[in-house]
Write an enzyme that holds these catalytic residues in place. Structure first.
Site, PDB file in Angstrom:
ATOM      1  N   SER A 194      44.268  36.314  38.957  1.00  0.00           N
ATOM      2  CA  SER A 194      44.933  35.893  40.183  1.00  0.00           C
ATOM      3  C   SER A 194      45.686  37.059  40.828  1.00  0.00           C
ATOM      4  CB  SER A 194      45.858  34.701  39.880  1.00  0.00           C
ATOM      5  OG  SER A 194      46.345  34.102  41.061  1.00  0.00           O
ATOM      6  N   ASP A 240      38.099  26.771  42.821  1.00  0.00           N
ATOM      7  CA  ASP A 240      39.456  27.325  42.828  1.00  0.00           C
ATOM      8  C   ASP A 240      40.223  26.805  44.045  1.00  0.00           C
ATOM      9  OD1 ASP A 240      41.765  28.962  42.826  1.00  0.00           O
ATOM     10  OD2 ASP A 240      40.683  30.596  41.875  1.00  0.00           O
ATOM     11  N   HIS A 293      41.298  27.232  39.117  1.00  0.00           N
ATOM     12  CA  HIS A 293      42.125  28.437  38.984  1.00  0.00           C
ATOM     13  C   HIS A 293      42.595  28.592  37.539  1.00  0.00           C
ATOM     14  CE1 HIS A 293      44.091  31.750  40.983  1.00  0.00           C
ATOM     15  NE2 HIS A 293      45.239  31.461  40.403  1.00  0.00           N
TER      16      HIS A 293
END
Length: 257
Positions: free
Chosen positions: A128, A199, A232
């Site tokens: 991320s 995501d 995610h």
């Protein structure tokens, strides 16, 4: 460890922001030490979370260094303070980039790698926001400098980004500026980017566009992997890919089956 950077304020005054990085966790290689990789966590996380995951991977020749980001107000969270490698308001190409924060975190990574033995291959990876810094470090490497003009002096042999994005994407082509040396460095630097179609934090389109921008800028040794249904977070299929890729690109002893 702290990192200070200077910016020109009003008039001739210089303002300094000091970034206090948190605790660094190290996973020692279980076999012959052949590579060292700094791995960067996501927004609000800490280095220990990923060190526990990386310790389980069958990569006995890699030393993992997992630092913790400074705690700072984050615009995306309405100014709420949490661990973050840089400030971010929204994840879009139009959003302004926190160049000072990016440079400070990329320099912190480079400092951690700079003390490794000369025969050890070096890399940076992350998840991320950590992936964003990893990819930003790749651009600093090929250009030979940070955005503030300071020299980038670490040789990277591998860059991995999971569920991330490319900061400063709008200016990358201009920064490459037709430099033959930057083009040569970009073409030879191995990069692995992975992103899930599901995501809902860093949308898949941002990961895909980042890969396209890097490729267009001359990063020809780039692999982009897509995972159906992945949100995610990471899954064994993705970490298997990372293990395979690192073993091949870094020419590590042993193999992952």
């Amino acid at each position: 460890m702290s990192f200070s950077s200077s910016t020109m304020g009003s008039g001739s005054r210089t303002t300094r922001r000091t970034f206090e990085f948190g605790r660094t966790h190290v996973v020692r290689p279980k076999g012959k030490h052949q590579a060292t990789i700094v791995w960067l966590h996501g927004l609000g996380d800490k280095g220990s979370s990923w060190s526990q995951i990386l310790e389980t991977l069958p990569l006995p020749n890699i030393k993992w260094i997992c630092p913790t980001a400074p705690t700072r107000p984050v615009a995306l969270l309405g100014g709420f303070p949490c661990t973050a490698w840089f400030d971010v308001g929204e994840i879009t190409e139009e959003a302004p980039d926190d160049l000072e924060g990016l440079d400070a975190s990329a320099a912190h990574v480079a400092n951690l790698l700079s003390t490794e033995p000369a025969n050890i291959k070096l890399g940076v990876g992350g998840f991320s926001m950590g992936a964003a810094v990893a990819v930003y470090s790749a651009t600093c490497r090929v250009l030979g400098q940070y955005m503030n003009g300071n020299p980038y002096q670490v040789t990277l042999s591998a860059v991995v980004g999971l569920s991330g994005w490319l900061p400063c994407s709008r200016t990358l082509m201009n920064r490459m500026g037709g430099s033959h040396e930057a083009a040569r460095q970009a073409a030879s630097l191995p990069i692995l980017l992975c992103h899930g179609l599901g995501d809902d934090v860093v949308a898949y389109k941002h990961g895909e566009k980042s890969a396209q921008t890097l490729s267009a800028a001359g990063f020809r040794n780039l692999t982009f992997r897509t995972y159906n249904g992945l949100g995610h977070y990471t899954i064994p299929e993705e970490t298997d890919e990372v293990c395979n890729w690192l073993t091949a690109r870094l020419m590590l002893d042993g193999s992952w089956s």
